[in-house]
Design an enzyme around this catalytic site. Structure first.
Site, PDB file in Angstrom:
ATOM      1  N   ARG A  22       9.353   6.740  -8.252  1.00 40.12           N
ATOM      2  CA  ARG A  22      10.086   6.102  -9.842  1.00 40.12           C
ATOM      3  C   ARG A  22      11.323   5.880  -9.382  1.00 40.12           C
ATOM      4  O   ARG A  22      12.489   5.738 -10.771  1.00 40.12           O
ATOM      5  CB  ARG A  22       9.660   7.190 -10.171  1.00 40.12           C
ATOM      6  CG  ARG A  22       7.894   6.635 -10.273  1.00 40.12           C
ATOM      7  CD  ARG A  22       7.020   5.925 -10.695  1.00 40.12           C
ATOM      8  NE  ARG A  22       5.502   6.418 -10.839  1.00 40.12           N
ATOM      9  CZ  ARG A  22       5.096   5.506 -10.922  1.00 40.12           C
ATOM     10  NH1 ARG A  22       5.254   4.124  -9.800  1.00 40.12           N
ATOM     11  NH2 ARG A  22       3.360   5.702 -11.040  1.00 40.12           N
ATOM     12  N   HIS A 137      -1.625  -4.420  -1.355  1.00 40.74           N
ATOM     13  CA  HIS A 137      -2.111  -3.114  -1.809  1.00 40.74           C
ATOM     14  C   HIS A 137      -3.525  -3.798  -2.012  1.00 40.74           C
ATOM     15  O   HIS A 137      -3.908  -3.146  -2.745  1.00 40.74           O
ATOM     16  CB  HIS A 137      -1.623  -3.209  -2.807  1.00 40.74           C
ATOM     17  CG  HIS A 137      -0.291  -2.825  -2.259  1.00 40.74           C
ATOM     18  ND1 HIS A 137      -0.255  -0.943  -3.371  1.00 40.74           N
ATOM     19  CD2 HIS A 137       0.928  -2.324  -1.679  1.00 40.74           C
ATOM     20  CE1 HIS A 137       0.870  -0.827  -3.308  1.00 40.74           C
ATOM     21  NE2 HIS A 137       1.813  -0.961  -2.244  1.00 40.74           N
ATOM     22  N   HIS A 190      -4.985   2.268   0.592  1.00 44.50           N
ATOM     23  CA  HIS A 190      -5.298   2.527  -0.391  1.00 44.50           C
ATOM     24  C   HIS A 190      -7.335   1.776  -0.380  1.00 44.50           C
ATOM     25  O   HIS A 190      -7.517   1.442  -1.461  1.00 44.50           O
ATOM     26  CB  HIS A 190      -5.178   2.840  -2.175  1.00 44.50           C
ATOM     27  CG  HIS A 190      -4.552   2.272  -2.811  1.00 44.50           C
ATOM     28  ND1 HIS A 190      -4.667   0.320  -2.876  1.00 44.50           N
ATOM     29  CD2 HIS A 190      -3.230   1.577  -3.293  1.00 44.50           C
ATOM     30  CE1 HIS A 190      -4.135   0.321  -2.974  1.00 44.50           C
ATOM     31  NE2 HIS A 190      -3.118   0.417  -3.890  1.00 44.50           N
ATOM     32  N   ASP A 263      -1.522   7.999  -2.171  1.00 46.45           N
ATOM     33  CA  ASP A 263      -0.819   7.112  -3.283  1.00 46.45           C
ATOM     34  C   ASP A 263      -0.448   8.131  -4.081  1.00 46.45           C
ATOM     35  O   ASP A 263      -0.854   7.569  -5.853  1.00 46.45           O
ATOM     36  CB  ASP A 263      -1.922   6.583  -3.718  1.00 46.45           C
ATOM     37  CG  ASP A 263      -1.349   5.334  -4.673  1.00 46.45           C
ATOM     38  OD1 ASP A 263      -0.084   4.992  -4.801  1.00 46.45           O
ATOM     39  OD2 ASP A 263      -2.516   4.325  -4.718  1.00 46.45           O
ATOM     40  N   HIS A 267       2.818   9.867 -13.771  1.00 45.07           N
ATOM     41  CA  HIS A 267       3.318   9.346 -14.979  1.00 45.07           C
ATOM     42  C   HIS A 267       3.660  10.684 -15.721  1.00 45.07           C
ATOM     43  O   HIS A 267       3.184  11.912 -15.919  1.00 45.07           O
ATOM     44  CB  HIS A 267       1.969   8.206 -15.009  1.00 45.07           C
ATOM     45  CG  HIS A 267       1.805   8.046 -13.948  1.00 45.07           C
ATOM     46  ND1 HIS A 267       2.764   5.926 -14.928  1.00 45.07           N
ATOM     47  CD2 HIS A 267       0.752   7.415 -13.467  1.00 45.07           C
ATOM     48  CE1 HIS A 267       2.127   5.392 -13.594  1.00 45.07           C
ATOM     49  NE2 HIS A 267       1.028   5.276 -13.328  1.00 45.07           N
ATOM     50  N   PHE A 281      -2.658   3.443 -14.615  1.00 36.96           N
ATOM     51  CA  PHE A 281      -3.680   3.962 -13.390  1.00 36.96           C
ATOM     52  C   PHE A 281      -2.666   4.705 -12.523  1.00 36.96           C
ATOM     53  O   PHE A 281      -1.125   4.539 -11.732  1.00 36.96           O
ATOM     54  CB  PHE A 281      -3.688   2.717 -12.998  1.00 36.96           C
ATOM     55  CG  PHE A 281      -4.242   1.386 -13.347  1.00 36.96           C
ATOM     56  CD1 PHE A 281      -5.890   2.276 -12.947  1.00 36.96           C
ATOM     57  CD2 PHE A 281      -4.170   1.106 -14.058  1.00 36.96           C
ATOM     58  CE1 PHE A 281      -6.968   1.355 -13.469  1.00 36.96           C
ATOM     59  CE2 PHE A 281      -4.888   0.043 -14.699  1.00 36.96           C
ATOM     60  CZ  PHE A 281      -6.296   0.059 -14.681  1.00 36.96           C
ATOM     61  N   GLY A 282      -3.231   5.831 -12.057  1.00 32.87           N
ATOM     62  CA  GLY A 282      -2.065   6.663 -11.670  1.00 32.87           C
ATOM     63  C   GLY A 282      -2.616   8.565 -11.037  1.00 32.87           C
ATOM     64  O   GLY A 282      -2.662   8.754 -12.117  1.00 32.87           O
TER      65      GLY A 282
END
Ligand code: DOR
Ligand code: ZN
Ligand code: ZN
Length: 386
Positions: A22, A137, A190, A263, A267, A281-282
């Site tokens: 990030r 991806h 992934h 992955d 967040h 998502f995550g």
């Protein structure tokens, strides 16, 4: 000092080829320092930083910035992944590459554009010429649409919009064919569906230059076990069915899937406590991934610890041309001592990542890395980052 290794494992520091740190741009979710501390807490001594930051890592200066921040942090080795963007010329990839001189370790999409087949084909042609590795991806944005979880019986029961399995596998098929046609080096991120595993297995039999990774959450969970309100299970690609999960475990066992990768997608709590449809998502997983794989897969006998270590160190080291992944005398001692008896409650107060978006929050995980060395320096002891 002597270290009591009785009943414990010693293995090479793990290499995670898929983390989102990030920085730059979204430091409220994570930054390179907090992410590299989380890495060594989780047993990872090398991590690859994904390019979908703000701005996207698509030029030499940004690649060098990520590398420099990794060195300043001084925990895990941080290698930047560069972005391939529509309209980019080969020369721009060259400028970002050459890892030995501080360039990117591989190239990936910028989070928007590699679903463009032409961009992918050009990147792979270029990869053939230069030996670069291109990461896909594998998501068809049109098929994925605004789906929230995997389309299936569980999404129907929960009344949530589904993402069909084909949103992944049609791109896997496409990219395998493009890699075969161009001779480019391809790495698939992934992988989460039975169809994808089957396509990769067949492509490998034909000699396509491809490797693939699988995430711990896809090996451990499935859509039917996911709670409707629990946004900590909301991830992309979404959790699949039980059949998918079995195929992924089998694929990892037989080598169709070469690597495990987290992955790690941090967040903020504010984002993850929104209603399911509005949460991002995550799953943040650097600090829990190895323990979760141990407890949920190795202990029940689904996969051997040897295979886990191979898939999380040797295999990534080989494919990405990295140091590490070995305990050969003379090589830098990136190393882990793992205690299968050590158990820990996953609590906000003990996590060193800025993120708490893990399905294991407030749960106990047993089996933890209890000492971690980077280049011979002890950086984590008894779960505390030094
Ligand atoms: O769930 C995900 N979150 N999957 C990805 O591939 C991207 C990631 C993110 O950047 O948050
Ligand atoms: Zn992705
Ligand atoms: Zn990702």
């Amino acid at each position: 000092d002597t270290i009591d290794g009785k009943g414990k494992f010693v293995f090479p520091g793990l290499i995670d080829v898929h983390t989102h740190l990030r920085e730059p741009g979204q430091e409220d979710k994570e930054d390179i320092l907090s992410g590299s501390r989380a890495a060594v807490r989780g047993g990872f001594t090398t991590i690859l930083a994904m390019a979908n930051t703000q701005p996207v890592i698509d030029n030499r200066a940004l690649v060098e910035f990520v590398r420099m921040q990794g060195e300043r942090a001084g925990y895990a080795h941080i290698h930047p992944i560069g972005a391939v963007t529509k309209g980019m010329q080969g020369a721009e990839l060259v400028e970002m590459s050459n890892m030995k001189e501080g360039g990117a370790v591989a190239f990936s999409d910028d989070g928007k554009n590699i679903h463009n087949a032409e961009v992918m084909r050009l990147a792979l042609e270029y990869a053939k010429l230069t030996g670069l590795l291109i990461i896909s991806h594998c998501e068809d944005k049109d098929l994925a649409g605004d789906g929230q979880m995997r389309r299936g019986v569980a999404s129907a029961r929960m009344g949530l919009k589904g993402i069909p399995a084909s949103a992944e596998s049609v791109i896997v098929a496409r990219d395998l064919q493009l890699a075969e046609e161009t001779g480019g080096r391809l790495h698939l991120a992934h992988i989460s569906t039975v169809e994808s595993v089957e396509l990769i297995r067949r492509a490998k039999e034909r000699g396509v230059d491809v490797t693939a990774e699988v995430n711990p959450h896809h090996l451990i969970f499935c859509d039917e076990e996911m709670g409707i309100t629990d946004t900590f299970f909301k991830v992309n690609p979404p959790l699949g069915s039980r059949v998918d999960r079995e195929a992924l475990i089998e694929g990892l066992r037989d080598g169709t899937l070469d690597m495990i990768a987290t992955d790690h997608a941090p967040h903020t709590q504010a984002e993850k406590t929104r209603p399911f449809a509005e949460a991002p998502f995550g799953i943040a997983s650097l600090e829990t991934a190895l323990s979760a794989v141990w407890q949920h897969l190795v202990v029940p006998g689904r996969i051997s610890m040897d295979r886990v270590i191979e898939a999380w160190s040797f295999s990534p080291a080989q494919r990405f041309g990295l140091q590490g992944g070995s305990l050969v005398p003379g090589s830098p001692a990136d190393m882990v001592l793992f205690d299968p008896e050590f158990s820990e409650v996953i609590e906000p107060a003990t996590l060193v990542s800025k993120a708490r978006n893990t399905p294991f929050l407030n749960k106990t995980l047993q089996g933890c890395p209890v000492m971690v060395w980077v280049e011979g320096r002890l950086v984590q002891k008894n779960r505390t980052v030094l």
